[in-house]
Scaffold this active site. Structure first.
Site, mmCIF file in Angstrom:
data_model
loop_
_atom_site.group_PDB
_atom_site.id
_atom_site.type_symbol
_atom_site.label_atom_id
_atom_site.label_comp_id
_atom_site.label_asym_id
_atom_site.label_seq_id
_atom_site.Cartn_x
_atom_site.Cartn_y
_atom_site.Cartn_z
ATOM 1 N N ASP A 1 17.312 2.760 -7.688
ATOM 2 C CA ASP A 1 16.602 2.517 -6.437
ATOM 3 C C ASP A 1 16.895 1.134 -5.873
ATOM 4 O OD1 ASP A 1 14.985 3.543 -4.480
ATOM 5 O OD2 ASP A 1 13.116 2.864 -5.385
ATOM 6 N N LYS B 1 0.852 -1.185 0.000
ATOM 7 C CA LYS B 1 0.000 0.000 0.000
ATOM 8 C C LYS B 1 0.888 1.235 0.000
ATOM 9 C CE LYS B 1 -4.219 1.008 2.594
ATOM 10 N NZ LYS B 1 -4.901 0.713 3.850
ATOM 11 N N GLY B 2 0.500 2.275 -0.715
ATOM 12 C CA GLY B 2 1.324 3.484 -0.742
ATOM 13 C C GLY B 2 0.502 4.701 -1.101
ATOM 14 N N PHE C 1 -0.032 6.350 -3.851
ATOM 15 C CA PHE C 1 -0.796 6.432 -5.088
ATOM 16 C C PHE C 1 -1.744 5.260 -5.301
ATOM 17 C CE2 PHE C 1 3.202 8.757 -6.529
ATOM 18 C CZ PHE C 1 2.704 9.968 -6.075
ATOM 19 N N GLY C 2 -1.675 4.257 -4.461
ATOM 20 C CA GLY C 2 -2.557 3.114 -4.690
ATOM 21 C C GLY C 2 -2.143 1.909 -3.879
#
Length: 479
Positions: A271, A156-157, A159-160
């Site tokens: 990343d 979960k974050g 933007f969605g």
């Protein structure tokens, strides 16, 4: 194409992205969209190593009087990440000159790209994204949310969310990343999202997550991605504290293979961290980035210090110097150090002190580490990216030749012929024992698919749809 020329040049103050001081830089804006900065005014405009180098193509410009008067912010893309850079000049007139020049270059590049796309829809791999993929869905029925069963929440974050789904027709399991359009459009993330879609479509490598489908509904964008359930490497390492050098060599080789592939396509991953490294059910590496760990970009006034994990930042990123492929080899050094030593090479809860360690401190090794392992990690964690192992023109090949990897057959690595040192204990494709219980225990809340008609587009307001032209994609059109 005509020769690249300088549109505008001059001194500006640039704010550090992580260490928030202002640095004078002499910037050149060129017709090809490059916006490059030097510590001194260059005598020769083709100097090889600018400190700052990014493109204003598809950029957004914002003007603000904070944190200083006559500030302007450029928001642009670096691969799938939206970055912001903050500048200020002495007068409003000067700021106007810079922003007008940058906007003019960006607009012209946009027009050129549209003309190219209209002329040769499938002539270049970079352009395959929208044209060919949209064509492929005319032969294969477009996917909708109704085509999947929604099983478990995996992440979960901002933007969605990412959900474990099962495709009804095939019974296959996938990870579906569902992004709310309003959030993305509100945060100017459309370009980021479409770029991520294009990168995923054009990526084919055994150790990189692949995209199976993408489609949109009235208010969401959906990416259906390969699902691996062997768990994050972070999870396994925290259970075992350290990995043996042999086990680390196996994972390291698969990561090097994947980064070599990305770099050959002029993509810097940027990343690399344990949380983005997963294992498939057989124990092979999958580099993922569901794009939810980045906490988005705040407005100019609050200037959040950074998003992401500061422990993994390379010195050149911290110092706001230009960075290229070598930033990934620093990341490789950090994750392999963690695997073999059981801790981060540089750590302090105080971010200012942490940055100082990354920039200044020499790394220390446990006595148990072999000389080959020390040599590899020392080479990967060299502060100067040009002197770093892998920082030269040979890139990944330099690392592949290192004595730590002697005896590794790199074709066998790519072909998955090496036996993984650890096989995850998963009983089925739906076994989520290696995922965070915080997520897997939650019930899934998404608008029931029945609310959409079969296309999922009914009642699409004209306000939102144009932002996402030709977003649908099916991998089966290429297989």
């Amino acid at each position: 194409m005509s020769d690249v020329t300088i549109v505008k040049e001059g001194w500006v103050q640039k704010r550090g992205e992580y260490i928030k001081n202002w640095r004078p830089r002499y910037f050149l804006l060129k017709t090809d969209g490059s916006f490059i900065g030097y510590k001194e005014k260059p005598q020769d405009v083709d100097l090889p190593y600018p400190l700052n180098n990014f493109s204003v193509a598809k950029c957004q410009l914002m003007k603000t009087e904070r944190p200083k008067p006559n500030t302007f912010i450029i928001r642009c893309l670096q691969w799938t990440t939206v970055i912001e850079r903050t500048f200020h000049v002495d007068t409003p007139e000067e700021r106007e000159e810079w922003t007008e020049a940058i906007q003019a270059v960006a607009d012209r590049l946009q027009r050129q790209e549209e003309e190219r796309m209209n002329c040769s829809p499938t002539s270049q791999i970079d352009n395959i994204g929208e044209e060919e993929m949209d064509a492929s869905t005319t032969h294969h029925k477009r996917k909708t949310m109704n085509d999947f069963d929604y099983l478990k929440l995996l992440g979960k974050g901002t933007f969605g969310k990412v959900i474990l789904v099962r495709e009804k027709a095939s019974g296959k399991y996938y990870a579906m990343k569902i992004l709310k359009k309003e959030v993305i459009i509100a945060k100017d993330e459309v370009a980021h999202t479409l770029t991520e879609s294009r990168v995923l479509k054009n990526t084919r490598h055994p150790f990189l997550t692949s995209l199976k489908y993408s489609f949109q509904t009235k208010d969401r964008l959906c990416f259906v991605m390969e699902y691996v359930n062997g768990g994050e490497l972070f999870f396994h390492l925290s259970r075992e504290r350290v990995f043996s050098e042999d086990r680390t060599r196996f994972y390291g080789a698969e990561i090097v293979s994947a980064l070599d592939y990305l770099h050959s396509g002029k993509i810097v991953y940027r990343d690399l961290k344990l949380e983005n490294l997963m294992l498939d059910k057989d124990g092979h590496i999958k580099i993922t980035d569901f794009g939810l760990c980045k906490e988005g970009i705040t407005d100019a006034a609050t200037m959040k210090t950074f998003c992401g994990t500061p422990e993994y930042l390379a010195p050149e990123v911290l110092e706001d110097n230009d960075y290229g492929r070598a930033v990934d080899w620093w990341g490789l050094g950090v994750v392999m150090y963690e695997m073999m030593c059981g801790r981060l090479p540089f750590y302090n809860q105080d971010h200012e002190k942490l940055f100082e360690l990354i920039l200044m401190e020499d790394i220390k090794f446990p006595r148990t580490l072999s000389s080959d392992a020390k040599s590899l990690l020392s080479g990967l964690l060299i502060k100067d990216p040009n002197k770093r192992l892998g920082g030269g023109p040979d890139d990944a090949k330099e690392i592949m030749r290192h004595s730590f990897f002697s005896g590794v057959n790199w074709q066998d690595v790519y072909d998955k012929k090496l036996v993984p040192p650890f096989k995850p204990q998963v009983t089925s494709e739906t076994d989520t024992r290696y995922f965070d219980e915080e997520f897997t225990a939650q019930t899934i809340t998404i608008t029931p698919p029945e609310k959409y008609d079969d296309d999922g587009m009914d009642g699409m307001d004209n306000e939102r749809r144009p932002h996402f032209p030709q977003f649908s994609y099916s991998a089966s059109g290429r297989e």
